[in-house]
Every structure is written in structure tokens, then in C-alpha cells.
Design an enzyme around this catalytic site. Sequence first.
Site, PDB file in Angstrom:
ATOM      1  N   TYR A  93      -3.534 -22.697  34.119  1.00  0.00           N
ATOM      2  CA  TYR A  93      -4.159 -24.018  34.066  1.00  0.00           C
ATOM      3  C   TYR A  93      -3.123 -24.967  33.477  1.00  0.00           C
ATOM      4  O   TYR A  93      -2.732 -24.802  32.319  1.00  0.00           O
ATOM      5  CB  TYR A  93      -5.396 -23.990  33.160  1.00  0.00           C
ATOM      6  CG  TYR A  93      -6.580 -23.226  33.724  1.00  0.00           C
ATOM      7  CD1 TYR A  93      -6.646 -21.838  33.667  1.00  0.00           C
ATOM      8  CD2 TYR A  93      -7.655 -23.916  34.300  1.00  0.00           C
ATOM      9  CE1 TYR A  93      -7.746 -21.148  34.172  1.00  0.00           C
ATOM     10  CE2 TYR A  93      -8.754 -23.235  34.810  1.00  0.00           C
ATOM     11  CZ  TYR A  93      -8.796 -21.853  34.743  1.00  0.00           C
ATOM     12  OH  TYR A  93      -9.877 -21.181  35.246  1.00  0.00           O
TER      13      TYR A  93
ATOM     14  N   HIS B 231      -8.437  -9.580  35.134  1.00  0.00           N
ATOM     15  CA  HIS B 231      -7.430 -10.355  34.404  1.00  0.00           C
ATOM     16  C   HIS B 231      -7.783 -10.330  32.915  1.00  0.00           C
ATOM     17  O   HIS B 231      -8.912 -10.641  32.543  1.00  0.00           O
ATOM     18  CB  HIS B 231      -7.409 -11.810  34.874  1.00  0.00           C
ATOM     19  CG  HIS B 231      -6.792 -11.994  36.235  1.00  0.00           C
ATOM     20  ND1 HIS B 231      -6.055 -13.096  36.582  1.00  0.00           N
ATOM     21  CD2 HIS B 231      -6.794 -11.208  37.330  1.00  0.00           C
ATOM     22  CE1 HIS B 231      -5.632 -12.984  37.833  1.00  0.00           C
ATOM     23  NE2 HIS B 231      -6.091 -11.837  38.305  1.00  0.00           N
TER      24      HIS B 231
ATOM     25  N   PRO C 161     -15.309 -27.399  38.242  1.00  0.00           N
ATOM     26  CA  PRO C 161     -14.833 -26.018  38.383  1.00  0.00           C
ATOM     27  C   PRO C 161     -13.816 -25.557  37.324  1.00  0.00           C
ATOM     28  O   PRO C 161     -13.440 -24.388  37.303  1.00  0.00           O
ATOM     29  CB  PRO C 161     -14.176 -26.006  39.776  1.00  0.00           C
ATOM     30  CG  PRO C 161     -13.829 -27.425  40.046  1.00  0.00           C
ATOM     31  CD  PRO C 161     -14.841 -28.263  39.336  1.00  0.00           C
TER      32      PRO C 161
ATOM     33  N   LYS D  95     -17.417 -21.686  35.944  1.00  0.00           N
ATOM     34  CA  LYS D  95     -18.742 -21.247  35.509  1.00  0.00           C
ATOM     35  C   LYS D  95     -19.832 -21.311  36.579  1.00  0.00           C
ATOM     36  O   LYS D  95     -20.900 -20.718  36.408  1.00  0.00           O
ATOM     37  CB  LYS D  95     -19.208 -22.100  34.315  1.00  0.00           C
ATOM     38  CG  LYS D  95     -18.450 -21.832  33.040  1.00  0.00           C
ATOM     39  CD  LYS D  95     -18.930 -20.565  32.365  1.00  0.00           C
ATOM     40  CE  LYS D  95     -17.908 -19.983  31.431  1.00  0.00           C
ATOM     41  NZ  LYS D  95     -17.171 -18.844  31.946  1.00  0.00           N
TER      42      LYS D  95
ATOM     43  N   TYR E 171     -14.870 -18.651  28.185  1.00  0.00           N
ATOM     44  CA  TYR E 171     -14.290 -18.384  29.504  1.00  0.00           C
ATOM     45  C   TYR E 171     -14.769 -17.043  30.055  1.00  0.00           C
ATOM     46  O   TYR E 171     -15.146 -16.937  31.228  1.00  0.00           O
ATOM     47  CB  TYR E 171     -12.758 -18.430  29.414  1.00  0.00           C
ATOM     48  CG  TYR E 171     -12.088 -18.496  30.765  1.00  0.00           C
ATOM     49  CD1 TYR E 171     -11.958 -19.705  31.438  1.00  0.00           C
ATOM     50  CD2 TYR E 171     -11.611 -17.348  31.377  1.00  0.00           C
ATOM     51  CE1 TYR E 171     -11.365 -19.778  32.683  1.00  0.00           C
ATOM     52  CE2 TYR E 171     -11.010 -17.406  32.624  1.00  0.00           C
ATOM     53  CZ  TYR E 171     -10.888 -18.619  33.273  1.00  0.00           C
ATOM     54  OH  TYR E 171     -10.318 -18.680  34.514  1.00  0.00           O
TER      55      TYR E 171
HETATM   56  C1  PHB Z   1     -10.558 -20.157  42.138  1.00  0.00           C
HETATM   57  O1  PHB Z   1      -9.792 -19.184  42.219  1.00  0.00           O
HETATM   58  O2  PHB Z   1     -11.104 -20.641  43.131  1.00  0.00           O
HETATM   59  C2  PHB Z   1     -10.797 -20.775  40.807  1.00  0.00           C
HETATM   60  C3  PHB Z   1     -10.261 -20.181  39.677  1.00  0.00           C
HETATM   61  C4  PHB Z   1     -10.481 -20.749  38.439  1.00  0.00           C
HETATM   62  C5  PHB Z   1     -11.225 -21.910  38.331  1.00  0.00           C
HETATM   63  C6  PHB Z   1     -11.770 -22.491  39.456  1.00  0.00           C
HETATM   64  C7  PHB Z   1     -11.556 -21.928  40.702  1.00  0.00           C
HETATM   65  O3  PHB Z   1     -11.404 -22.476  37.100  1.00  0.00           O
END
Ligand code: PHB
Length: 389
Positions: A200, A72, A292, A296, A384
Amino acid sequence: MHTQVAIIGAGPAGLLLSHLLHLNGIASVILESRSRNDIEATIRAGVLEQGTMDILLESGVGARMQSEGVVHHGIELAFGGRRHRIDLSELTGRAITVYAQHEVIKDLVAARLAADGKILFEVSDVSLHDLQGESPSVHYTHQGEPARLLADFVIGCDGFHGIARPSMPQHLRQDFQRSYPFGWFGILVDAPPSSEELIYAQHQRGFALVSTRSLTVQRLYFQCDPKDDVKHWSDDRIWSELNTRLECADGWALKEGKIFQKSIIGMRSFVSTPMQHGRLYLAGDAAHIVPPTGAKGLNLAVSDVRLLARGFEQFYKKGSQELLAGYTETALKRVWRAEHFSWWMTSMLHTFADASPFQQQLQRAELEYVVSSRAAATALAENYVGLPL
Ligand code: PHB
Ligand code: APR
């Protein structure tokens, strides 16, 4: 039984450490309390930083990640009914790969077993002894028999609830922590991807995240009460909540499908120092936890064991303890950077029940800044994708 490095826990930290040590000719044994089936099926995170991908590829365990993971080049931040793209690659020259943690686990277990690596599954009663001397040992029970593993070093890769961290003298340890008044409700769905990139979303009803696992399985999360029960959430209620939080003026909509897994995870920030005492070293979740939101956790575990692998290489090849002696200090620098980033992302994107109208306006101002200033977007992007190791 004797080995050079005894590793407690076959999560990403323990397995990758064992693999990297093997590539340097250093022997290790992993003791894991769960079954192989269990560790290979537990659903966890899914975002790999560029540096994590590089280590997996360089060490020969990245082939499936490369073919099945998806690179990505950006993420989206959604708020106020609009989506805003953060172009990770343009801002940093780096990218992320979405590839589930349990797939990484499968690849590492397969590599260890193919190289005759020793992993003992379903051990119990693990306890650590003589950590101050030059020959520490691990006592455990395997297949009903008590046993003892002698080693030069013991590494606690046994996660947040493991026994390694509590085996260090309490009075020498300092823990830093923050818990959050919310959790994440996570679902797995049979559906095609709704978006090419992760979204997000900040919404007054709470945060939501659109992630993916493959062309046919999607991973979605939404902020919830950490004490809630998945039983209270029918599929209809889940879709209604996600659709509300992700509603966009441009007509974009979620692709729904059959929900086949539901779970609630808690959120905390936690750091324990030191990460080494005598011949015991901690790596990954055993020493630190991040919420999460910054993706990280797995990546920090990987950077810890990369430092340890280098330290052991220097110790066994050159007889020098210099890198090992600096482990806590070096590892914690990266850990605290990730702690800050994860806390910041969490604070910017979640709804806090006790936030005053003033704080709510500040949160919106911060989001507006991140999506309109190249400098601010770059700060998010470089954290990130992962700062250089
Ligand atoms: C996930 O795909 O499980 C996932 C993706 C991004 C995050 C946390 C979990 O910030
Ligand atoms: N004895 C042996 N094994 C143990 C013990 C014990 N007493 N306690 C825990 N374990 C095992 C667990 O069963 C688990 O398989 O240790 C392993 C720890 O793995 P993880 O919790 O995955 O921790 P880590 O390897 O540090 O991975 C970092 O990144 O995405 C995040 O939190 C997520 O798991 C993830 C982490």
C-alpha cells in the site's frame, strides 16, 4: 413456489447464506438478476480475513481456496521512497489469504448446485411484498414468465444497487454516507508477482496498491479521478504512473507485463440502518459499503450472513427469535468498526487535492507512527486481519 428463506442476489452474501442454511437443514431459494457466467467472471476484491477463511473451511467450501489461495503474513506500507513491513502474524497471530472473490463465488455456486440448491439466474422485475406479515413473498419474472416465491423470510443480498433496501419504508431508515473525491484505476496483468506481500503506497501523485491473483496474474491499482475514462490511459502511461508512485530507494521495481483488463471503481462509505424490517433482512453491500483500502467489503458480507445463519438456526430449531431480533445491533457494531478502519486507511494513504500543507504533514506523521510504534502497527494489523467474530 414456497421456501423457508428467499434470498435476493447470488453474491458472496446470498450464496454463503444459502449454503450455511442448507448445512442446518433450512431450505432457501436464490433469485439472481445476472447469469451464472456473469457472476463467476466479475472481477472484485481478493483479500479474505482469517475469520472468513475459517468459515469457508469449516463449512466445506474452502478446499480450492486452501490450495490456490496464498496466505500472507504481512503487508507493506510504502512512503517517502521506503517500504515498511507490518508483520500481521507476529502482531496478531492471524493472517490473510489472497483469493479472488469470483473464485469464492464459483466454489459456492458449485457447492449449492451439487447439493441440489435452487438458484434462479437471470430473473427480472423482482419486487417484495407483505414484509410485515408472517408470509412475505417475492414477485419476479423468470424465462419470460411472471412467478411468485412465498417464504418465511426474505433476505436482501442484492448489493448496493439492489431493490431490497429501497423496499423498506423510507421514513424508518437512516443512511450515513461519505463519498471520496477519487476512485481506483484497477488493472490485471500477465506477469509474475512483484512482491511477496501487498504494498500500500502513499505518494504525492496519489495512492497505489500492488496486489496479486496468482503466480502469473497480478492486480494493481492507483488512485485516479473517478470520472476519468480507461480510454485515456495507454499501457505506457499506466506503467509510468505506477512506477513513479511506487519508486523505492532500495532498488525494488515492479515487474511489468501485458495489461488485459482496465477499470475504474468509485469509492464510498455508506451504512443504512436498520438492517431488518419485519421479515426482511439486509446483508452485505445491500446495507453497507466501504472503500476498498481496508479490504473489508467481502469480509463484512460474510460476517453478516454468519449472524443470520445462526439466527435462523435458532429460530427453526428452538423457535426463538432472540438472535434475529438483535441482528441490526450486532451486525452494525462490526460494520461501524470496519467503516472506521476503511475510512482511516483511505485517509492515511490517499492524496486529497484540497489538503493543506498542515494536513499533509499530519498524514506523514501518522504513517511514520504506524510503522514505528508496535501499538499503532498492532491497531492496523488487528483490524486488517479482522477482529474476532
Ligand atoms: C485486491 O487484490 O483486489 C485488493 C487487495 C487489497 C485491497 C483491495 C483490493 O485493499
Ligand atoms: N434481483 C436479483 N438480483 C440482484 C438484484 C435484483 N433486483 N440486484 C442486484 N442483484 C444481484 C447482483 O447481480 C449481484 O450478483 O445481487 C448480487 C449482489 O452481490 P454483491 O454486489 O457482490 O454483494 P454482496 O454479496 O453483498 O458482496 C459483498 O464485497 O468485495 C465486496 O463489494 C464487493 O461484491 C462485493 C461485496
